[in-house]
Design a protein around this motif. Structure first.
Motif, PDB file in Angstrom:
ATOM      1  N   MET A   1       0.850  -1.179   0.000  1.00  6.82           N
ATOM      2  CA  MET A   1       0.000   0.000   0.000  1.00  6.82           C
ATOM      3  C   MET A   1       0.890   1.234   0.000  1.00  6.82           C
ATOM      4  O   MET A   1       1.364   1.671   1.025  1.00  6.82           O
ATOM      5  N   SER A   2       1.105   1.789  -1.168  1.00  3.34           N
ATOM      6  CA  SER A   2       1.900   3.014  -1.248  1.00  3.34           C
ATOM      7  C   SER A   2       0.995   4.180  -1.638  1.00  3.34           C
ATOM      8  O   SER A   2      -0.025   4.002  -2.308  1.00  3.34           O
ATOM      9  N   PHE A   3       1.412   5.341  -1.221  1.00  2.88           N
ATOM     10  CA  PHE A   3       0.645   6.563  -1.469  1.00  2.88           C
ATOM     11  C   PHE A   3       0.693   6.923  -2.948  1.00  2.88           C
ATOM     12  O   PHE A   3       1.757   6.902  -3.560  1.00  2.88           O
ATOM     13  N   LEU A   4      -0.455   7.264  -3.542  1.00  2.46           N
ATOM     14  CA  LEU A   4      -0.498   7.716  -4.931  1.00  2.46           C
ATOM     15  C   LEU A   4      -0.482   9.237  -5.004  1.00  2.46           C
ATOM     16  O   LEU A   4       0.447   9.818  -5.543  1.00  2.46           O
ATOM     17  N   ARG A   5      -1.532   9.880  -4.468  1.00  4.61           N
ATOM     18  CA  ARG A   5      -1.584  11.343  -4.481  1.00  4.61           C
ATOM     19  C   ARG A   5      -2.745  11.857  -3.641  1.00  4.61           C
ATOM     20  O   ARG A   5      -3.636  11.106  -3.247  1.00  4.61           O
ATOM     21  N   HIS A   6      -2.708  13.175  -3.404  1.00  3.59           N
ATOM     22  CA  HIS A   6      -3.789  13.872  -2.707  1.00  3.59           C
ATOM     23  C   HIS A   6      -4.730  14.461  -3.743  1.00  3.59           C
ATOM     24  O   HIS A   6      -4.302  14.905  -4.810  1.00  3.59           O
ATOM     25  N   VAL A   7      -6.002  14.479  -3.421  1.00  2.06           N
ATOM     26  CA  VAL A   7      -7.009  15.111  -4.264  1.00  2.06           C
ATOM     27  C   VAL A   7      -7.821  16.036  -3.376  1.00  2.06           C
ATOM     28  O   VAL A   7      -8.245  15.647  -2.287  1.00  2.06           O
ATOM     29  N   LYS A   8      -8.019  17.273  -3.825  1.00  2.00           N
ATOM     30  CA  LYS A   8      -8.851  18.221  -3.082  1.00  2.00           C
ATOM     31  C   LYS A   8     -10.188  18.351  -3.802  1.00  2.00           C
ATOM     32  O   LYS A   8     -10.240  18.576  -5.005  1.00  2.00           O
ATOM     33  N   LEU A   9     -11.256  18.203  -3.031  1.00  2.00           N
ATOM     34  CA  LEU A   9     -12.612  18.278  -3.570  1.00  2.00           C
ATOM     35  C   LEU A   9     -13.433  19.254  -2.757  1.00  2.00           C
ATOM     36  O   LEU A   9     -13.115  19.532  -1.600  1.00  2.00           O
ATOM     37  N   ARG A  10     -14.503  19.765  -3.331  1.00  2.00           N
ATOM     38  CA  ARG A  10     -15.503  20.524  -2.594  1.00  2.00           C
ATOM     39  C   ARG A  10     -16.824  19.796  -2.805  1.00  2.00           C
ATOM     40  O   ARG A  10     -17.310  19.694  -3.925  1.00  2.00           O
ATOM     41  N   VAL A  11     -17.364  19.278  -1.705  1.00  2.00           N
ATOM     42  CA  VAL A  11     -18.527  18.396  -1.771  1.00  2.00           C
ATOM     43  C   VAL A  11     -19.581  18.904  -0.792  1.00  2.00           C
ATOM     44  O   VAL A  11     -19.241  19.358   0.300  1.00  2.00           O
ATOM     45  N   PRO A  12     -20.877  18.840  -1.131  1.00  2.00           N
ATOM     46  CA  PRO A  12     -21.913  19.243  -0.186  1.00  2.00           C
ATOM     47  C   PRO A  12     -21.973  18.297   1.015  1.00  2.00           C
ATOM     48  O   PRO A  12     -21.996  17.081   0.854  1.00  2.00           O
ATOM     49  N   SER A  13     -22.014  18.853   2.192  1.00  2.00           N
ATOM     50  CA  SER A  13     -22.007  18.084   3.430  1.00  2.00           C
ATOM     51  C   SER A  13     -23.234  17.179   3.526  1.00  2.00           C
ATOM     52  O   SER A  13     -24.356  17.637   3.393  1.00  2.00           O
ATOM     53  N   GLY A  14     -23.001  15.910   3.773  1.00  2.00           N
ATOM     54  CA  GLY A  14     -24.089  14.955   3.961  1.00  2.00           C
ATOM     55  C   GLY A  14     -24.897  14.664   2.728  1.00  2.00           C
ATOM     56  O   GLY A  14     -25.910  13.973   2.800  1.00  2.00           O
ATOM     57  N   ALA A  15     -24.491  15.171   1.557  1.00  2.00           N
ATOM     58  CA  ALA A  15     -25.289  14.986   0.352  1.00  2.00           C
ATOM     59  C   ALA A  15     -24.433  14.612  -0.857  1.00  2.00           C
ATOM     60  O   ALA A  15     -24.782  14.930  -1.984  1.00  2.00           O
ATOM     61  N   ALA A  16     -23.305  13.957  -0.637  1.00  2.00           N
ATOM     62  CA  ALA A  16     -22.449  13.552  -1.756  1.00  2.00           C
ATOM     63  C   ALA A  16     -23.103  12.418  -2.521  1.00  2.00           C
ATOM     64  O   ALA A  16     -23.645  11.490  -1.923  1.00  2.00           O
ATOM     65  N   ARG A  17     -23.056  12.514  -3.851  1.00  2.00           N
ATOM     66  CA  ARG A  17     -23.597  11.464  -4.711  1.00  2.00           C
ATOM     67  C   ARG A  17     -22.555  11.154  -5.780  1.00  2.00           C
ATOM     68  O   ARG A  17     -21.875  12.054  -6.257  1.00  2.00           O
ATOM     69  N   PRO A  18     -22.459   9.899  -6.182  1.00  2.00           N
ATOM     70  CA  PRO A  18     -21.543   9.579  -7.276  1.00  2.00           C
ATOM     71  C   PRO A  18     -22.010  10.301  -8.539  1.00  2.00           C
ATOM     72  O   PRO A  18     -23.163  10.173  -8.940  1.00  2.00           O
ATOM     73  N   GLY A  19     -21.154  11.079  -9.113  1.00  2.00           N
ATOM     74  CA  GLY A  19     -21.518  11.837 -10.304  1.00  2.00           C
ATOM     75  C   GLY A  19     -20.274  12.328 -11.009  1.00  2.00           C
ATOM     76  O   GLY A  19     -19.150  12.019 -10.614  1.00  2.00           O
ATOM     77  N   PRO A  20     -20.460  13.139 -12.035  1.00  3.52           N
ATOM     78  CA  PRO A  20     -19.318  13.599 -12.825  1.00  3.52           C
ATOM     79  C   PRO A  20     -18.265  14.379 -12.020  1.00  3.52           C
ATOM     80  O   PRO A  20     -17.078  14.187 -12.221  1.00  3.52           O
ATOM     81  N   ALA A  21     -18.697  15.238 -11.109  1.00  6.72           N
ATOM     82  CA  ALA A  21     -17.734  16.053 -10.361  1.00  6.72           C
ATOM     83  C   ALA A  21     -16.799  15.183  -9.527  1.00  6.72           C
ATOM     84  O   ALA A  21     -15.577  15.366  -9.532  1.00  6.72           O
ATOM     85  N   ILE A  22     -17.351  14.236  -8.819  1.00  9.80           N
ATOM     86  CA  ILE A  22     -16.539  13.344  -7.987  1.00  9.80           C
ATOM     87  C   ILE A  22     -15.868  12.284  -8.854  1.00  9.80           C
ATOM     88  O   ILE A  22     -14.715  11.921  -8.637  1.00  9.80           O
ATOM     89  N   GLY A  23     -16.567  11.810  -9.878  1.00 11.20           N
ATOM     90  CA  GLY A  23     -16.044  10.760 -10.744  1.00 11.20           C
ATOM     91  C   GLY A  23     -14.792  11.159 -11.491  1.00 11.20           C
ATOM     92  O   GLY A  23     -13.871  10.359 -11.655  1.00 11.20           O
ATOM     93  N   GLN A  24     -14.722  12.412 -11.941  1.00 13.36           N
ATOM     94  CA  GLN A  24     -13.540  12.865 -12.678  1.00 13.36           C
ATOM     95  C   GLN A  24     -12.312  12.927 -11.787  1.00 13.36           C
ATOM     96  O   GLN A  24     -11.198  12.772 -12.257  1.00 13.36           O
ATOM     97  N   ALA A  25     -12.523  13.156 -10.508  1.00 10.62           N
ATOM     98  CA  ALA A  25     -11.391  13.216  -9.582  1.00 10.62           C
ATOM     99  C   ALA A  25     -10.976  11.837  -9.094  1.00 10.62           C
ATOM    100  O   ALA A  25      -9.783  11.547  -8.969  1.00 10.62           O
ATOM    101  N   LEU A  26     -11.957  10.971  -8.806  1.00 12.60           N
ATOM    102  CA  LEU A  26     -11.650   9.674  -8.203  1.00 12.60           C
ATOM    103  C   LEU A  26     -11.509   8.535  -9.207  1.00 12.60           C
ATOM    104  O   LEU A  26     -10.825   7.556  -8.925  1.00 12.60           O
ATOM    105  N   GLY A  27     -12.132   8.644 -10.358  1.00  7.90           N
ATOM    106  CA  GLY A  27     -12.086   7.583 -11.366  1.00  7.90           C
ATOM    107  C   GLY A  27     -10.682   7.181 -11.776  1.00  7.90           C
ATOM    108  O   GLY A  27     -10.348   5.992 -11.766  1.00  7.90           O
TER     109      GLY A  27
END
Length: 156
Positions: free
Chosen positions: A1-27
């Motif tokens: 388990m080696s570190f890949l990288r940090h990702v900074k996101l801005r997500v609505p509190s308690g209302a995150a849904r899988p979608g394009p905004a999160i998908g482009q960063a985490l995919g």
């Protein structure tokens, strides 16, 4: 388990849904978006009002695992909320205020921002001055709350 990288996101509190905004960063990192959203919603639902945008610093690892830190909402969002405005002016003017907040609101915002990872060591007064500067750049002035509309502005 080696570190890949940090990702900074801005997500609505308690209302995150899988979608394009999160998908482009985490995919590209191979992270399961549904799992991130589930864990994030559980972690953030009690911290802030639902739907409040919060910063997230996510650390991705090579075995497709992750850990994340939930940060405070943006200062500009907190200022607009304290001033009772939906959005700031298109062109803020230093001569004409578009809204007002009280020194108490500045203090509360500064206390919230001081809890962030990179600000814990800063004095509260310094964080409060930063909040006042952000408010001023947005066209929001700081003044004492008074009954009549002739309140004097607080000068730094």
């Amino acid at each position: 388990m080696s570190f890949l990288r940090h990702v900074k996101l801005r997500v609505p509190s308690g209302a995150a849904r899988p979608g394009p905004a999160i998908g482009q960063a985490l995919g590209p990192l191979g992270i399961n978006m549904a799992e991130f959203c589930k864990q994030f919603n559980e972690a953030s639902e009690n911290l802030y009002e639902k739907g409040t945008p919060v910063g997230v610093k996510l650390s991705a690892f090579s075995d497709r695992t992750f850990k994340f830190d939930v940060r405070s909402p943006p200062t500009s969002y907190l200022i607009l909320k304290a001033a009772g405005m939906e959005k700031g002016p298109a062109q803020p003017s230093p001569e004409r205020a578009s809204g007002y907040i009280t020194p108490e609101a500045v203090y509360e915002i500064a206390k919230m921002k001081q809890k962030d990872e990179m600000r814990w060591h800063l004095p509260l007064e310094g964080v409060a001055r930063s909040v006042v500067g952000t408010a001023r750049s947005m066209g929001v002035r700081v003044r004492e709350a008074q009954d009549d509309g002739d309140a004097e502005e607080k000068q730094d």
